[in-house]
Design a protein around this motif. Structure first.
Motif, PDB file in Angstrom:
ATOM      1  N   UNK A   1     -27.388  27.070  48.273  1.00 25.82           N
ATOM      2  CA  UNK A   1     -26.496  26.412  48.971  1.00 25.82           C
ATOM      3  C   UNK A   1     -27.230  25.842  50.241  1.00 25.82           C
ATOM      4  N   UNK A   2     -26.889  24.940  50.795  1.00 27.01           N
ATOM      5  CA  UNK A   2     -27.547  24.360  52.035  1.00 27.01           C
ATOM      6  C   UNK A   2     -26.897  24.963  53.203  1.00 27.01           C
ATOM      7  N   UNK A   3     -27.247  24.681  54.401  1.00 23.97           N
ATOM      8  CA  UNK A   3     -26.660  25.205  55.602  1.00 23.97           C
ATOM      9  C   UNK A   3     -25.158  24.487  55.720  1.00 23.97           C
ATOM     10  N   UNK A   4     -25.534  23.230  55.359  1.00 22.40           N
ATOM     11  CA  UNK A   4     -24.174  22.344  55.545  1.00 22.40           C
ATOM     12  C   UNK A   4     -23.178  22.632  54.675  1.00 22.40           C
ATOM     13  N   UNK A   5     -23.341  23.101  53.484  1.00 17.72           N
ATOM     14  CA  UNK A   5     -22.566  23.644  52.387  1.00 17.72           C
ATOM     15  C   UNK A   5     -22.027  25.101  52.827  1.00 17.72           C
ATOM     16  N   UNK A   6     -22.770  26.001  53.504  1.00 14.93           N
ATOM     17  CA  UNK A   6     -22.117  27.125  53.539  1.00 14.93           C
ATOM     18  C   UNK A   6     -21.048  26.854  54.961  1.00 14.93           C
ATOM     19  N   UNK A   7     -21.458  26.032  55.952  1.00  9.83           N
ATOM     20  CA  UNK A   7     -20.610  25.732  57.208  1.00  9.83           C
ATOM     21  C   UNK A   7     -19.534  25.292  56.661  1.00  9.83           C
ATOM     22  N   UNK A   8     -19.618  24.282  55.710  1.00 13.15           N
ATOM     23  CA  UNK A   8     -18.294  23.852  55.124  1.00 13.15           C
ATOM     24  C   UNK A   8     -17.255  24.739  54.658  1.00 13.15           C
TER      25      UNK A   8
END
Length: 204
Positions: free
Chosen positions: A48-55
């Protein structure tokens, strides 16, 4: 959304082992669990990317119930499909719940010991530090994006973070604070889009 490498693709067995490890290390509350999830799936394996996790986490905040259960389901579904949900939930909940039951059963016998009280006094500041690190990990992708979009967006993003933090500190219900912040986000970050559309229509 990032694409997983074929050789690094998560399997049901890997998900079970990872979530079991997370569950067994989750001392100190939800912040510890979130930090471990970020390290395992973002930093260590790049699934996962940081953006994926935040989403995914934002989706959890908009739904009632326990956020950690929701994020486990979403990550399990994303990485392993329907089977991934089962293995992820089982790994996170069953071993740690079993150990917690045994510890809770005997805790009343030792909770008054000075050593135990000293341990608890040390765990609380440690948990606060973990929560701070988790907060930074959540804020970093959004602040980086806002920085790229310009100083005004960065300032608005910082003001929204401060507003929500102060509201929760003043014991405003979390749902109310999130709802108001979401509305403010709409007002702050969609107005430029409307202006651009209006400019395009004028040129047409």
């Amino acid at each position: 959304m990032q694409v997983l490498q074929t050789e690094n693709k998560p399997t049901s067995k890997k998900l079970l082992l990872i979530w079991t490890s997370i569950g067994l290390q989750s001392f100190g509350g939800g912040a510890t669990t979130v930090l471990l999830i970020q390290r395992e799936f973002i930093e260590k394996r790049s699934w996962l990317s940081n953006e994926d996790f935040a989403h995914l986490w934002n989706l959890c905040l908009l739904a009632p119930g326990i956020n950690l259960i929701a994020i486990t389901i979403l990550i399990g579904k994303k990485l392993g499909g329907t089977a991934g949900i089962f293995y992820s939930l089982f790994g996170l909940l069953f071993p740690s719940a079993l150990i917690t039951c045994f510890i809770a059963a005997g805790f009343q016998q030792i909770e008054h010991l000075h050593a135990v009280q000293a341990i608890l006094k040390g765990v609380v500041p440690a948990t606060a530090g973990i929560m701070l690190l988790v907060s930074v990990n959540f804020a970093y992708p959004q602040l980086r994006l806002a920085y790229k979009e310009g100083p005004l967006n960065l300032l608005l993003c910082l003001l929204l973070i401060i507003f929500c933090s102060v509201a929760i500190f003043l014991q405003v219900p979390v749902f109310v604070a999130l709802s108001i912040t979401a509305i403010l986000g709409i007002l702050c970050f969609t107005r430029p889009l409307f202006k651009k559309k209006a400019v395009i229509q004028e040129h047409d």
